[in-house]
Design an enzyme around this catalytic site. Structure first.
Site, PDB file in Angstrom:
ATOM      1  N   LYS A 130       1.007  -1.176  -0.040  1.00 34.05           N
ATOM      2  CA  LYS A 130      -0.033   0.226   0.037  1.00 34.05           C
ATOM      3  C   LYS A 130       0.858   1.213   0.035  1.00 34.05           C
ATOM      4  O   LYS A 130       1.670   1.378   0.768  1.00 34.05           O
ATOM      5  CB  LYS A 130      -1.016   0.026   1.322  1.00 34.05           C
ATOM      6  CG  LYS A 130      -1.640   1.350   1.359  1.00 34.05           C
ATOM      7  CD  LYS A 130      -2.874   1.125   2.512  1.00 34.05           C
ATOM      8  CE  LYS A 130      -3.553   2.524   2.826  1.00 34.05           C
ATOM      9  NZ  LYS A 130      -4.378   2.548   4.014  1.00 34.05           N
TER      10      LYS A 130
ATOM     11  N   LYS B 269     -10.088  12.812   8.447  1.00 30.33           N
ATOM     12  CA  LYS B 269      -9.527  12.354   9.490  1.00 30.33           C
ATOM     13  C   LYS B 269      -9.475  13.588  10.660  1.00 30.33           C
ATOM     14  O   LYS B 269      -9.226  14.578  10.397  1.00 30.33           O
ATOM     15  CB  LYS B 269      -8.138  11.802   9.604  1.00 30.33           C
ATOM     16  CG  LYS B 269      -8.125  10.324   8.748  1.00 30.33           C
ATOM     17  CD  LYS B 269      -6.838   9.864   8.782  1.00 30.33           C
ATOM     18  CE  LYS B 269      -6.549   8.565   8.129  1.00 30.33           C
ATOM     19  NZ  LYS B 269      -7.497   7.446   8.786  1.00 30.33           N
TER      20      LYS B 269
ATOM     21  N   GLU C 206      -9.469   4.125   1.678  1.00 25.90           N
ATOM     22  CA  GLU C 206      -8.926   4.298   0.371  1.00 25.90           C
ATOM     23  C   GLU C 206      -7.983   3.187  -0.059  1.00 25.90           C
ATOM     24  O   GLU C 206      -7.543   2.938  -1.183  1.00 25.90           O
ATOM     25  CB  GLU C 206      -8.137   5.858   0.276  1.00 25.90           C
ATOM     26  CG  GLU C 206      -6.791   5.701   0.867  1.00 25.90           C
ATOM     27  CD  GLU C 206      -6.659   5.562   2.105  1.00 25.90           C
ATOM     28  OE1 GLU C 206      -7.872   5.626   3.110  1.00 25.90           O
ATOM     29  OE2 GLU C 206      -5.597   5.161   2.637  1.00 25.90           O
TER      30      GLU C 206
ATOM     31  N   ASP D  10      -2.407   9.952   4.234  1.00 23.42           N
ATOM     32  CA  ASP D  10      -3.595   9.846   4.037  1.00 23.42           C
ATOM     33  C   ASP D  10      -4.516  10.721   4.860  1.00 23.42           C
ATOM     34  O   ASP D  10      -4.291  10.750   6.241  1.00 23.42           O
ATOM     35  CB  ASP D  10      -3.889   8.390   4.818  1.00 23.42           C
ATOM     36  CG  ASP D  10      -5.320   8.000   4.771  1.00 23.42           C
ATOM     37  OD1 ASP D  10      -6.091   8.459   4.208  1.00 23.42           O
ATOM     38  OD2 ASP D  10      -5.765   6.824   5.474  1.00 23.42           O
TER      39      ASP D  10
ATOM     40  N   ARG E 269      -7.988   0.127   0.299  1.00 23.12           N
ATOM     41  CA  ARG E 269      -8.556  -1.109  -0.311  1.00 23.12           C
ATOM     42  C   ARG E 269      -8.840  -0.852  -1.703  1.00 23.12           C
ATOM     43  O   ARG E 269      -8.760  -1.510  -2.869  1.00 23.12           O
ATOM     44  CB  ARG E 269      -9.891  -1.552   0.292  1.00 23.12           C
ATOM     45  CG  ARG E 269     -10.858  -0.513   0.422  1.00 23.12           C
ATOM     46  CD  ARG E 269     -11.951  -1.004   1.497  1.00 23.12           C
ATOM     47  NE  ARG E 269     -11.351  -1.043   2.972  1.00 23.12           N
ATOM     48  CZ  ARG E 269     -12.051  -0.926   4.057  1.00 23.12           C
ATOM     49  NH1 ARG E 269     -13.201  -1.558   4.247  1.00 23.12           N
ATOM     50  NH2 ARG E 269     -11.451  -0.788   5.282  1.00 23.12           N
TER      51      ARG E 269
ATOM     52  N   ASP F 160       1.589   5.674   5.990  1.00 23.64           N
ATOM     53  CA  ASP F 160       0.519   5.286   5.121  1.00 23.64           C
ATOM     54  C   ASP F 160       1.310   4.452   3.846  1.00 23.64           C
ATOM     55  O   ASP F 160       0.654   3.567   2.990  1.00 23.64           O
ATOM     56  CB  ASP F 160      -0.574   5.849   4.738  1.00 23.64           C
ATOM     57  CG  ASP F 160      -2.016   5.067   4.825  1.00 23.64           C
ATOM     58  OD1 ASP F 160      -2.124   3.871   5.401  1.00 23.64           O
ATOM     59  OD2 ASP F 160      -3.015   5.531   4.304  1.00 23.64           O
TER      60      ASP F 160
HETATM   61  N1  BES Z   1      -4.457   4.374   6.649  1.00 18.46           N
HETATM   62  C1  BES Z   1      -5.639   4.201   7.546  1.00 18.46           C
HETATM   63  C2  BES Z   1      -5.572   2.865   8.428  1.00 18.46           C
HETATM   64  C3  BES Z   1      -4.551   3.214   9.641  1.00 18.46           C
HETATM   65  C4  BES Z   1      -5.055   3.566  10.789  1.00 18.46           C
HETATM   66  C5  BES Z   1      -3.195   2.871   9.593  1.00 18.46           C
HETATM   67  C6  BES Z   1      -4.319   3.886  12.099  1.00 18.46           C
HETATM   68  C7  BES Z   1      -2.425   3.008  10.604  1.00 18.46           C
HETATM   69  C8  BES Z   1      -2.856   3.678  11.852  1.00 18.46           C
HETATM   70  C9  BES Z   1      -6.761   3.525   6.550  1.00 18.46           C
HETATM   71  O1  BES Z   1      -6.807   4.162   5.399  1.00 18.46           O
HETATM   72  C10 BES Z   1      -7.918   4.083   7.080  1.00 18.46           C
HETATM   73  O2  BES Z   1      -8.371   5.361   7.279  1.00 18.46           O
HETATM   74  N2  BES Z   1      -8.951   3.238   7.435  1.00 18.46           N
HETATM   75  C11 BES Z   1      -9.867   3.380   8.238  1.00 18.46           C
HETATM   76  C12 BES Z   1     -11.100   2.437   7.413  1.00 18.46           C
HETATM   77  C13 BES Z   1     -12.664   2.828   7.797  1.00 18.46           C
HETATM   78  C14 BES Z   1     -13.051   4.301   7.372  1.00 18.46           C
HETATM   79  C15 BES Z   1     -13.406   1.979   7.416  1.00 18.46           C
HETATM   80  C16 BES Z   1     -10.104   3.158   9.629  1.00 18.46           C
HETATM   81  O3  BES Z   1      -9.403   2.151  10.022  1.00 18.46           O
HETATM   82  O4  BES Z   1     -10.662   3.941  10.549  1.00 18.46           O
HETATM   83 ZN    ZN Z   2      -4.730   4.631   4.810  1.00 21.80          ZN
HETATM   84 ZN    ZN Z   3      -7.725   5.993   5.053  1.00 23.20          ZN
END
Ligand code: BES
Ligand code: ZN
Ligand code: ZN
Length: 496
Positions: free
Chosen positions: A264, A276, A348, A269, A350, A287
């Site tokens: 990835k 966020k 994003e 992000d 996925r 990320d």
């Molecule tokens: N990059 C994040 C996941 C992440 C979170 C990595 C904390 C490292 C530390 C990913 O893109 C994300 O934001 N995922 C969301 C998914 C949700 C919106 C379904 C998440 O985990 O909250």
């Molecule tokens: Zn991410």
């Molecule tokens: Zn994300």
């Protein structure tokens, strides 16, 4: 820092510091000189040193040995020792030694470690620990006047007949550690530097320096459009940084299998329009840790030279909110033809991986696909910060990754891909949606989403959201990128 081997006994060593280990309730092994052993025993008694984990004493041997100080480090119970404990205690012992400001350090590995594992593996493990625990990322600090001089030479004391085995271990450990440090650097660099174009340049550099063993091809916007990676492009379009699809390939002379590694590569992000909160965004330069790990593996492939063809794929882009960003409600068509309803632009990873996986399946026809992704916060909730979530549609593949994980100490735990949860990512308007119905099991539903794009090729997904970045320092890693996955994948490839 130079790592060398010395075939002499500790009392004849002239290093500034000699590190000797001691298990709880056991005699210090491997010291043959009687008067030195006497002095050590006496000092241990006087200072009530029992060899508990984390205990240490320093002894000034005077004329009994050439060293300025002998540092005895407690290891605790000898039965509990695995390679991971060896790495950690090596790291801790070195940090104790550094407080004595030595230029040269010698290390006497205990007999029981040598009985537990073959010498090559032991030395590779110890070498990794020495390098990884010495890692710092200080390039953005103005000069620190108190900064201690680095240790110049670290020597392992090994019996003379085994030096060539030990040498092999040092070589392997150094290759693995350098690649890991390379990945740590990439993750630690600020995200305005590590743009998609920067990652592409890093890939090119790796190929340029590989003496022809590695090829790098970079697809830019127009080419990405041409091959129909519209899920990837959906994420990229909010940013003014153009996306890059990075393709690396390594071909050995004889090849048993073809493995595709996908990382990835979201260079930052923000969450996109599903923005966020500020605190969750603080570390989001991490990320691209999956991409950085794939680049680290390629950095080392020429030297490790496994008999496997390896392809590395990175769909690199930035996830930004803007007037041109994708919206919740948009529908994207992935390269495989599947349609995806975007309901949360922060899911994003996925989307970019869907196209990376589709590319692997359609264009590479590999025997194995492994993806590494900082995919979900939910995986950190499930397994904590130090353990990766492993998902796989193939038990044999999962087992070989678990084996590599035991060998390198990079922790992981397999989670299921239950068919009944597929229901949760069905969309009423498209084939699937990018977030689930309800709020539980987010790491699993993200993995199920990815599974939609792998067909029946043996595939493993590593959710490294927790372990790729250390929020607090430990004996082998300062705060920041950990380089998780590099040694694991190198070991996996070598084991094939
Ligand atoms: N990059 C994040 C996941 C992440 C979170 C990595 C904390 C490292 C530390 C990913 O893109 C994300 O934001 N995922 C969301 C998914 C949700 C919106 C379904 C998440 O985990 O909250
Ligand atoms: Zn991410
Ligand atoms: Zn994300």
């Amino acid at each position: 820092m130079k790592i060398t081997l010395k075939p002499t006994s500790p009392n004849k060593i002239s290093s500034d510091v000699v590190i000797v280990f001691s298990f709880q309730g056991e005699e210090v092994s491997a010291i043959t000189d009687k008067s030195l052993l006497e002095l050590i025993k006496k000092s241990m008694q006087r200072e009530h040193f029992e060899g508990k984990e984390g205990e240490k004493i320093t002894i000034s041997p005077g004329s009994l040995a050439g060293a300025y100080k002998i540092l005895i480090v407690g290891l605790g119970d000898s039965n509990k020792f695995e390679s991971e404990e060896i790495r950690n205690s090596m790291g801790k012992a070195l940090s104790f030694a550094k407080s004595l400001s030595p230029q040269t350090v010698s290390i006497l590995p205990p007999e029981s470690w040598m009985k537990k594992m073959d010498l090559e593996y032991l030395l590779s493990t110890l070498t990794e620990a020495v390098h990884l625990s010495s890692y710092t990322f200080n390039k953005y600090k103005s000069e620190d006047p108190k900064k201690k001089k680095d240790i110049e030479e670290i020597s392992f004391l090994i019996s003379p007949g085994k030096l060539s085995m030990a040498e092999k271990g040092i070589t392997e450990g150094t290759i693995h550690a350098r690649a890991t440090q390379f990945t740590r650097d990439l993750v630690n660099e600020p995200p305005d530097l590590t743009t998609p174009a920067y990652l592409a340049k890093v890939a090119k550099d790796i190929a340029d320096k590989s003496e022809g063993t590695i090829k790098a091809t970079i697809y830019d916007q127009v080419e990405i459009e041409k091959i129909g990676m519209n899920a990837f492009l959906g994420v990229a379009k909010g940013s003014s940084e153009p996306p890059k699809f990075i393709h690396l390939s390594y071909r050995p002379k004889k090849s048993k299998k073809k493995v595709v590694l996908i990382g990835k590569g979201i260079t930052f992000d923000t969450g996109g329009l599903s923005l966020k909160p500020a605190q969750s965004m603080e570390t989001m330069k991490l990320d691209m840790a999956g991409a950085a790990a794939v680049l680290g593996v390629f950095k080392a492939l020429k030297d490790v030279s496994p008999d496997v063809s390896v392809v590395g794929l990175i769909a690199a882009c930035e996830n930004m909110p803007s007037g041109s960003a994708m919206r919740p409600g948009d529908i994207l068509k992935a390269m495989s033809g599947k349609t995806i309803e975007v309901l949360n632009t922060d899911a994003e990873g996925r989307l970019t991986l869907a196209d990376g996986l589709s590319y692997a399946v359609l264009k590479e026809k590999p025997d194995v696909i492994i993806d590494l992704a900082t995919l979900t916060g939910a995986c950190i909730v499930a397994l904590g910060e130090d353990i990766t979530g492993l998902f796989s549609n193939n038990p044999a593949l999962a087992q070989s990754i678990e084996k590599a994980s035991r060998e390198t100490g990079e922790k992981l735990w397999q989670l299921p891909l239950p068919k009944i949860y597929k229901e949760l990512i069905k969309s009423h308007i498209a084939d699937i949606k990018n977030i689930q119905t309800g709020k539980y099991g987010g790491a699993i539903t993200a993995a199920l989403f990815l599974e939609e794009f792998v067909g029946n090729i043996p595939w493993a997904h590593l959710d490294i959201a927790g372990p790729s970045y250390a929020e607090k320092p430990s004996s082998l890693t300062p705060i920041g990128g950990t380089g998780y996955g590099v040694r694991l994948l190198l070991k996996y490839l070598k084991n094939i």
